[in-house]
Design a protein around this motif. Structure first.
Motif, PDB file in Angstrom:
ATOM      1  N   PRO A   1       0.812  -1.233   0.000  1.00 44.98           N
ATOM      2  CA  PRO A   1       0.000   0.000   0.000  1.00 44.98           C
ATOM      3  C   PRO A   1       0.836   1.270   0.000  1.00 44.98           C
ATOM      4  CG  PRO A   1      -0.905  -1.595   1.554  1.00 44.98           C
ATOM      5  CD  PRO A   1       0.419  -2.148   1.092  1.00 44.98           C
ATOM      6  N   LEU A   2       2.008   1.241   0.678  1.00 44.34           N
ATOM      7  CA  LEU A   2       2.811   2.465   0.742  1.00 44.34           C
ATOM      8  C   LEU A   2       3.377   2.829  -0.630  1.00 44.34           C
ATOM      9  CD1 LEU A   2       6.187   1.899   0.805  1.00 44.34           C
ATOM     10  CD2 LEU A   2       5.526   0.816   2.936  1.00 44.34           C
ATOM     11  N   VAL A   3       3.646   1.825  -1.465  1.00 48.89           N
ATOM     12  CA  VAL A   3       4.125   2.105  -2.822  1.00 48.89           C
ATOM     13  C   VAL A   3       3.012   2.725  -3.655  1.00 48.89           C
ATOM     14  CG1 VAL A   3       5.043   1.095  -4.945  1.00 48.89           C
ATOM     15  CG2 VAL A   3       5.862   0.277  -2.718  1.00 48.89           C
ATOM     16  N   ALA A   4       1.807   2.149  -3.551  1.00 48.14           N
ATOM     17  CA  ALA A   4       0.662   2.701  -4.273  1.00 48.14           C
ATOM     18  C   ALA A   4       0.357   4.122  -3.808  1.00 48.14           C
ATOM     19  CB  ALA A   4      -0.559   1.805  -4.068  1.00 48.14           C
ATOM     20  N   ALA A   5       0.452   4.348  -2.486  1.00 48.74           N
ATOM     21  CA  ALA A   5       0.185   5.688  -1.949  1.00 48.74           C
ATOM     22  C   ALA A   5       1.203   6.694  -2.458  1.00 48.74           C
ATOM     23  CB  ALA A   5       0.208   5.639  -0.416  1.00 48.74           C
ATOM     24  N   THR A   6       2.465   6.263  -2.583  1.00 51.04           N
ATOM     25  CA  THR A   6       3.515   7.152  -3.084  1.00 51.04           C
ATOM     26  C   THR A   6       3.268   7.519  -4.544  1.00 51.04           C
ATOM     27  OG1 THR A   6       5.122   6.165  -1.569  1.00 51.04           O
ATOM     28  CG2 THR A   6       5.996   7.403  -3.431  1.00 51.04           C
ATOM     29  N   LEU A   7       2.945   6.529  -5.358  1.00 52.49           N
ATOM     30  CA  LEU A   7       2.690   6.791  -6.781  1.00 52.49           C
ATOM     31  C   LEU A   7       1.467   7.681  -6.966  1.00 52.49           C
ATOM     32  CD1 LEU A   7       3.383   3.239  -8.258  1.00 52.49           C
ATOM     33  CD2 LEU A   7       4.884   5.241  -8.314  1.00 52.49           C
ATOM     34  N   LEU A   8       0.390   7.384  -6.197  1.00 52.97           N
ATOM     35  CA  LEU A   8      -0.825   8.179  -6.313  1.00 52.97           C
ATOM     36  C   LEU A   8      -0.595   9.607  -5.819  1.00 52.97           C
ATOM     37  CD1 LEU A   8      -3.795   8.024  -7.158  1.00 52.97           C
ATOM     38  CD2 LEU A   8      -4.355   7.398  -4.794  1.00 52.97           C
ATOM     39  N   GLY A   9       0.130   9.732  -4.714  1.00 55.76           N
ATOM     40  CA  GLY A   9       0.443  11.060  -4.201  1.00 55.76           C
ATOM     41  C   GLY A   9       1.294  11.857  -5.172  1.00 55.76           C
TER      42      GLY A   9
ATOM     43  N   VAL B   1       1.249  11.569  -8.430  1.00 51.23           N
ATOM     44  CA  VAL B   1       0.370  11.995  -9.523  1.00 51.23           C
ATOM     45  C   VAL B   1      -0.434  13.233  -9.113  1.00 51.23           C
ATOM     46  CG1 VAL B   1      -1.642  11.354 -10.911  1.00 51.23           C
ATOM     47  CG2 VAL B   1       0.206   9.713 -10.568  1.00 51.23           C
ATOM     48  N   PHE B   2      -0.985  13.208  -7.895  1.00 49.27           N
ATOM     49  CA  PHE B   2      -1.754  14.362  -7.407  1.00 49.27           C
ATOM     50  C   PHE B   2      -0.865  15.602  -7.306  1.00 49.27           C
ATOM     51  CE2 PHE B   2      -5.157  11.551  -6.796  1.00 49.27           C
ATOM     52  CZ  PHE B   2      -6.280  12.233  -6.329  1.00 49.27           C
ATOM     53  N   LEU B   3       0.370  15.408  -6.840  1.00 46.05           N
ATOM     54  CA  LEU B   3       1.308  16.523  -6.743  1.00 46.05           C
ATOM     55  C   LEU B   3       1.633  17.076  -8.120  1.00 46.05           C
ATOM     56  CD1 LEU B   3       3.438  18.290  -5.258  1.00 46.05           C
ATOM     57  CD2 LEU B   3       5.025  16.357  -5.489  1.00 46.05           C
ATOM     58  N   TRP B   4       1.884  16.205  -9.056  1.00 45.43           N
ATOM     59  CA  TRP B   4       2.264  16.598 -10.420  1.00 45.43           C
ATOM     60  C   TRP B   4       1.125  17.355 -11.106  1.00 45.43           C
ATOM     61  CZ3 TRP B   4       1.353  13.044 -15.032  1.00 45.43           C
ATOM     62  CH2 TRP B   4       1.838  13.624 -16.195  1.00 45.43           C
ATOM     63  N   GLN B   5      -0.114  16.859 -10.919  1.00 42.96           N
ATOM     64  CA  GLN B   5      -1.262  17.467 -11.589  1.00 42.96           C
ATOM     65  C   GLN B   5      -1.873  18.625 -10.790  1.00 42.96           C
ATOM     66  OE1 GLN B   5      -2.404  16.862 -14.609  1.00 42.96           O
ATOM     67  NE2 GLN B   5      -0.940  15.212 -15.021  1.00 42.96           N
ATOM     68  N   GLY B   6      -1.458  18.795  -9.532  1.00 44.88           N
ATOM     69  CA  GLY B   6      -2.038  19.831  -8.693  1.00 44.88           C
ATOM     70  C   GLY B   6      -3.437  19.498  -8.217  1.00 44.88           C
TER      71      GLY B   6
END
Length: 293
Positions: free
Chosen positions: A156-164, A166-171
């Motif tokens: 889950p921590l890997v998925a959370a990092t990737l998803l976070g 993406v959110f950071l990149w897209q704002g």
């Protein structure tokens, strides 16, 4: 005097919370490490990582540079640690992984938060994620003779990092009610991990402490040097450099002991490394923070 007080204000809460867990066990109270660890790593830490990345104001390019620097730094630590193990005629399965992978979760995340605020935490979760990926692949291969990319993908921590990321990149941002919920869950992570660290250390039995002390000192020196060198190569900013060095210099993680037990390596020397390096970090981490702040 002001720098000493600053460092004490940063490190004291970390070690006091660990002391709570240590004393709790010594008083004979029950503490189910497996349950708490599963809750932290499956729920609380992923929420902490996701919200930290989503809410951080760090340039995505800076996070990318830090990710590359972290991979390079760990590669340097791996090479030097392998040489140390071979020169010391030590068993690779037992000693190599503990010398490489530190307690970037239990100690590194709270230290980064207390020392450098939300920005520092954003950087720290990136280094933590890099460590986790390497630990679940190369780290397990070192101890057991095989790694698992599937296991990494399922963390889950890997998925959370990737998803976070993406959110950071897209704002992007989640709705307020969801953000508040995830934030509350994530706030459990740091105290849970620190108290659990104290509990785990209190339950470990150790031997060959002199060897553990020497190896712990070597680990700190190698990790600080690797972090500093990688930061210079990638031109990291002051805060990112400091976080990378502190994360790399954290003591041997309790998970190294658990992996040694699980895969049949000699767990007792690893237990000694966990206890000695953790006690040593009471002195080394404040010194490192005083140097990088």
């Amino acid at each position: 005097m002001s720098i000493i007080l600053t460092v004490l204000n940063i490190t004291a809460p970390v070690f006091l919370l660990a002391a709570v867990g240590f004393v709790w066990v010594k008083l004979g109270f029950e503490y189910r490490v497996q349950f708490v660890t599963r809750m932290a790593m499956t729920l609380a830490v992923p929420c902490l990582i996701f919200t930290a990345l989503m809410e951080t104001k760090i340039d995505p390019a800076a996070l990318a540079d830090l990710s590359l620097a972290a991979f390079v730094a760990y590669a340097l630590v791996m090479i030097v640690s392998f040489v140390v193990v071979k020169l010391g005629e030590l068993e690779t399965r037992t000693y190599l992984a503990p010398l490489i992978f530190g307690n970037t979760g239990n100690l590194g995340l709270p230290l980064a938060l207390f020392a450098f605020g939300q920005t520092g935490l954003g950087y720290a979760v990136v280094v933590f994620a890099v460590m986790a990926i390497l630990s679940f692949t190369i780290g397990i291969w070192m101890v057991a003779g095989s790694g698992s990319l599937k296991r990494v993908a399922q963390e889950p921590l890997v998925a959370a990092t990737l998803l976070g990321a993406v959110f950071l990149w897209q704002g992007w941002e989640t709705p307020d009610f969801l953000t508040n919920t995830l934030t509350l869950i994530g706030q459990m992570a740091i105290p849970m991990m620190l108290i659990t660290l104290g509990v785990a250390v209190a339950r470990l039995e150790t031997a060959a402490l002199t060897q553990a002390l020497v190896l712990s000192l070597i680990k700190v020196a190698v990790c600080v040097g690797a972090g500093w060198g990688a930061a210079l190569v990638f031109g990291l900013g002051p805060v990112a450099t400091a976080v990378l060095i502190v994360q790399l210099a954290t003591p041997v993680a309790v998970t190294s002991y658990l992996l040694a037990e699980k895969y049949g390596a000699d767990a007792q020397p690893v237990a000694g490394l966990v206890v000695v390096s953790t006690l040593l970090s009471v002195a080394t981490l404040p010194l490192i923070l005083a140097f990088v702040i």
